[in-house]
Enzyme design. Structure first.
Site, PDB file in Angstrom:
ATOM      1  N   ASP A 202      27.955 -10.228   8.863  1.00  9.71           N
ATOM      2  CA  ASP A 202      28.899  -9.147   9.154  1.00  9.71           C
ATOM      3  C   ASP A 202      28.473  -8.367  10.397  1.00  9.71           C
ATOM      4  O   ASP A 202      29.220  -7.517  10.880  1.00  9.71           O
ATOM      5  CB  ASP A 202      29.038  -8.187   7.962  1.00  9.71           C
ATOM      6  CG  ASP A 202      27.717  -7.583   7.549  1.00  9.71           C
ATOM      7  OD1 ASP A 202      26.767  -8.354   7.290  1.00  9.71           O
ATOM      8  OD2 ASP A 202      27.613  -6.347   7.502  1.00  9.71           O
ATOM      9  N   ASN A 203      27.270  -8.652  10.897  1.00 10.46           N
ATOM     10  CA  ASN A 203      26.810  -7.971  12.107  1.00 10.46           C
ATOM     11  C   ASN A 203      26.696  -8.935  13.287  1.00 10.46           C
ATOM     12  O   ASN A 203      25.943  -8.686  14.217  1.00 10.46           O
ATOM     13  CB  ASN A 203      25.447  -7.316  11.843  1.00 10.46           C
ATOM     14  CG  ASN A 203      25.554  -6.204  10.805  1.00 10.46           C
ATOM     15  OD1 ASN A 203      26.598  -5.557  10.690  1.00 10.46           O
ATOM     16  ND2 ASN A 203      24.491  -5.985  10.058  1.00 10.46           N
TER      17      ASN A 203
ATOM     18  N   ASP B 195      29.407   6.958   0.907  1.00  8.95           N
ATOM     19  CA  ASP B 195      30.167   8.189   1.168  1.00  8.95           C
ATOM     20  C   ASP B 195      30.988   8.116   2.457  1.00  8.95           C
ATOM     21  O   ASP B 195      31.698   9.055   2.792  1.00  8.95           O
ATOM     22  CB  ASP B 195      29.210   9.394   1.214  1.00  8.95           C
ATOM     23  CG  ASP B 195      28.137   9.235   2.286  1.00  8.95           C
ATOM     24  OD1 ASP B 195      28.182   8.226   3.039  1.00  8.95           O
ATOM     25  OD2 ASP B 195      27.256  10.109   2.376  1.00  8.95           O
ATOM     26  N   GLY B 196      30.839   7.009   3.199  1.00 10.95           N
ATOM     27  CA  GLY B 196      31.619   6.869   4.426  1.00 10.95           C
ATOM     28  C   GLY B 196      31.104   7.718   5.586  1.00 10.95           C
ATOM     29  O   GLY B 196      31.736   7.780   6.637  1.00 10.95           O
TER      30      GLY B 196
ATOM     31  N   ARG C 203      32.309   4.185  19.286  1.00 15.27           N
ATOM     32  CA  ARG C 203      31.795   3.096  20.118  1.00 15.27           C
ATOM     33  C   ARG C 203      32.941   2.215  20.579  1.00 15.27           C
ATOM     34  O   ARG C 203      34.036   2.253  20.021  1.00 15.27           O
ATOM     35  CB  ARG C 203      30.757   2.282  19.353  1.00 15.27           C
ATOM     36  CG  ARG C 203      31.357   1.457  18.251  1.00 15.27           C
ATOM     37  CD  ARG C 203      30.329   0.498  17.665  1.00 15.27           C
ATOM     38  NE  ARG C 203      30.843  -0.128  16.483  1.00 15.27           N
ATOM     39  CZ  ARG C 203      30.134  -0.329  15.372  1.00 15.27           C
ATOM     40  NH1 ARG C 203      28.885   0.079  15.294  1.00 15.27           N
ATOM     41  NH2 ARG C 203      30.672  -0.928  14.341  1.00 15.27           N
TER      42      ARG C 203
ATOM     43  N   GLY D  39      33.639  -4.944   4.696  1.00 17.78           N
ATOM     44  CA  GLY D  39      34.660  -4.136   5.376  1.00 17.78           C
ATOM     45  C   GLY D  39      34.112  -2.829   5.917  1.00 17.78           C
ATOM     46  O   GLY D  39      32.978  -2.448   5.645  1.00 17.78           O
TER      47      GLY D  39
ATOM     48  N   GLY E 164      33.323   0.394   5.683  1.00 17.45           N
ATOM     49  CA  GLY E 164      33.179   1.389   4.618  1.00 17.45           C
ATOM     50  C   GLY E 164      32.960   2.796   5.140  1.00 17.45           C
ATOM     51  O   GLY E 164      33.115   3.773   4.419  1.00 17.45           O
ATOM     52  N   ARG E 165      32.545   2.864   6.396  1.00 12.01           N
ATOM     53  CA  ARG E 165      32.350   4.210   6.980  1.00 12.01           C
ATOM     54  C   ARG E 165      32.809   4.197   8.429  1.00 12.01           C
ATOM     55  O   ARG E 165      32.275   4.906   9.278  1.00 12.01           O
ATOM     56  CB  ARG E 165      30.894   4.618   6.894  1.00 12.01           C
ATOM     57  CG  ARG E 165      30.031   3.606   7.574  1.00 12.01           C
ATOM     58  CD  ARG E 165      28.638   3.961   7.777  1.00 12.01           C
ATOM     59  NE  ARG E 165      27.984   2.685   8.059  1.00 12.01           N
ATOM     60  CZ  ARG E 165      26.802   2.550   8.575  1.00 12.01           C
ATOM     61  NH1 ARG E 165      26.106   3.604   8.830  1.00 12.01           N
ATOM     62  NH2 ARG E 165      26.305   1.372   8.789  1.00 12.01           N
TER      63      ARG E 165
END
Ligand code: AMP
Ligand code: MG
Length: 492
Positions: free
Chosen positions: A252-253, A124-125, A175, A87, A89-90
């Protein structure tokens, strides 16, 4: 917000696929880069983007249309191992806008580095200015090179310090993409055990990205699978034709839209080696230059597995359908790569096969230790009637270069100057300027010291990769021995 079909927005998916996220405060927002051409295509006014309201969106304090931002849920295989839920995360989705240059298409506005979300796990996102600059430069270069890619709209610094390799300036990149849905999104849906989730995701993705698919039946999903396969095959062929190594082709990419996503440890090769990797975490060469097609196929197999229940009525027919559709990858990829290589070499496709000319070319490039980009660039100069000397200088062993060039001249049927049409396509497929690693690293190092000039000049250089501009001659050349970048890092 948009007058297009509202069911095309990511938020229209079942709640399983995202979490609303609260703004994470930033202390001092400054714009480092703003892509006005891209903003313009999304009808975003530059003055407005620089206003408090615009900055509030670019820094994740609010979202377009006043709805909460959301973090997407997805899973993924990382380096071949199932990681379960990953997911955003940042990252967060802050808007969805129509592109006026491409009627009927929506583009998502997505921030990276905008603070922790429910998917942050131990992270830390946050993102560093360096990682934002890398993505901005390379993704925009890819777009200018004609490769489907996420685009970079802006970078802001947050006034905060992020700890990675020591303290680095914190930044947020905005983006755009046709969609951020990944193979891993489908995997997460399938792993939930709820067939309805997979179907809802597939229908949504088809409506948004592949609306030409049949409206119902197994053919709808088979069409979808084959279309995704075709786009991935085409994408990887384009990467390879530029000496590009993605570096982290985890599921995931892998974007379902066929756009290149995630510019972490990516790099363009200088000296050619088919097994080249850069990423510090790719110890087994899983994502090497010459493994990328196989890895894309591996990822697509994970997509097909997730879609199985939609592909047929029985297990047998489902598996047969998936295999058939996945098998279309090889022919698509080979056709795309052959077409690209024939154009780059200025020869008819039939010449590539003759006495293994294409394989010999790669072999010669490897033994000759030639620079990938300059090889094709200088060959284009020979095709244009320039002396052979610049081409031959690229080879560690000039005799080898001479032999290959003689063979090439026969394959290209070159006597003096190549005919204008073929020369033009050769020039349009062999870039003069790519974002070389040492240039990107220098731009990052200088930006970290507060000097953005190097980054801005590099952006100017990579924005017209096929145009011969003598003032950017420095950007054409490979690194000096002491400038070579041997490894890249995810920079998360
Ligand atoms: P990536 O390596 O960028 O593909 O990221 C893999 C996963 O790690 C994704 O779920 C990211 O959201 C998450 N991630 C990466 N960096 C961070 C970070 N600094 N904080 C939170 N999550 C992160
Ligand atoms: Mg990623």
């Amino acid at each position: 917000m948009s007058d297009l079909n509202t069911h095309l927005h990511y938020r229209d998916l079942p709640a399983f696929f995202f979490s609303d996220v609260e703004p994470v405060a930033v202390s001092d927002v400054k714009i480092v880069a703003l892509n006005t051409a891209l903003a313009n295509s999304l009808s975003l006014d530059e003055t407005w983007l620089r206003s408090d309201e615009g900055l509030s969106i670019l820094s994740g304090q609010s979202a377009i249309g006043g709805v909460p931002s959301l973090a997407m849920a997805y899973g993924g295989h990382q380096f071949g191992h199932w990681s379960g839920l990953l997911g955003d995360g940042r990252a967060r989705l802050v808007g969805d806008l129509p592109n006026k240059d491409r009627a009927g298409t929506l583009y998502e506005l997505h921030l990276t580095g905008s603070g922790a979300t429910p998917y942050s796990r131990r992270g830390d996102g946050k993102a560093t200015l360096g990682s934002a600059i890398r993505e901005y430069v390379v993704s925009e270069a890819m777009a200018a090179l004609g490769v489907p890619s996420t685009r970079a709209l802006s970078i802001i610094t947050t006034g905060e310090t992020v700890i990675r390799n020591g303290a680095e300036p914190g930044a947020i990149l905005c983006r755009t993409a046709r969609s951020h849905i990944r193979v891993g999104t489908f995997q997460l849906a399938a792993a939930s055990g709820e067939g309805e989730n997979v179907k809802a995701l597939a229908d949504f993705t088809i409506d948004r990205l592949y609306p030409e698919a049949p409206n119902s039946g197994h053919d709808r999903y088979r069409h979808f699978l084959r279309a995704v396969v075709a786009r991935q095959a085409d994408l990887v062929a384009k990467w390879m034709g530029l000496g590009f190594i993605h570096g982290v082709m985890n599921t995931d990419n892998a974007c379902i839209s066929g756009e290149t996503i995630d510019y972490g440890p990516c790099a363009f090769m200088d000296e050619f080696h088919p097994g080249k990797t850069f990423s510090s975490i790719d110890r087994n060469g899983r994502y090497a230059w010459n493994k990328q097609a196989e890895m894309a196929h591996w990822n697509l197999t994970r997509l097909a597995e997730s879609l199985l229940p939609l592909l047929g009525d029985s297990e047998d027919t489902q598996i047969k359908a998936a295999e058939e559709d996945l098998n279309s990858f090889v022919a698509k990829f080979e056709t795309a790569l052959n077409q690209i290589m024939a154009t780059k070499l200025g020869v008819e496709q039939a010449e590539l096969e003759k006495d293994g000319f294409l394989n010999e070319t790669f072999k010669t490039m490897t033994i000759g230790k030639v620079d990938f980009t300059l090889f094709f660039r200088n060959l284009t100069l020979v095709a244009a009637g320039k002396p052979d000397s610049k081409m031959l200088e690229l080879f560690a062993d000039q005799e080898l270069g001479h032999e290959w060039l003689t063979r090439w001249k026969t394959a290209a049927k070159l006597e003096n100057v190549m005919d204008a049409v073929r020369l033009k396509t050769m020039q349009a497929s062999n870039p003069i300027i790519i974002p070389r690693n040492h240039r990107v690293e220098q731009a990052i190092a200088d930006a970290n010291q507060g000097n953005l000039k190097t980054f801005e000049t590099l952006m100017d250089a990579v924005s017209q990769p096929f145009t011969d501009r003598p003032e950017f001659a420095n950007f054409e050349t490979p690194p000096l021995a002491e400038e070579i970048v041997h490894q890249t890092f995810c920079g998360t």
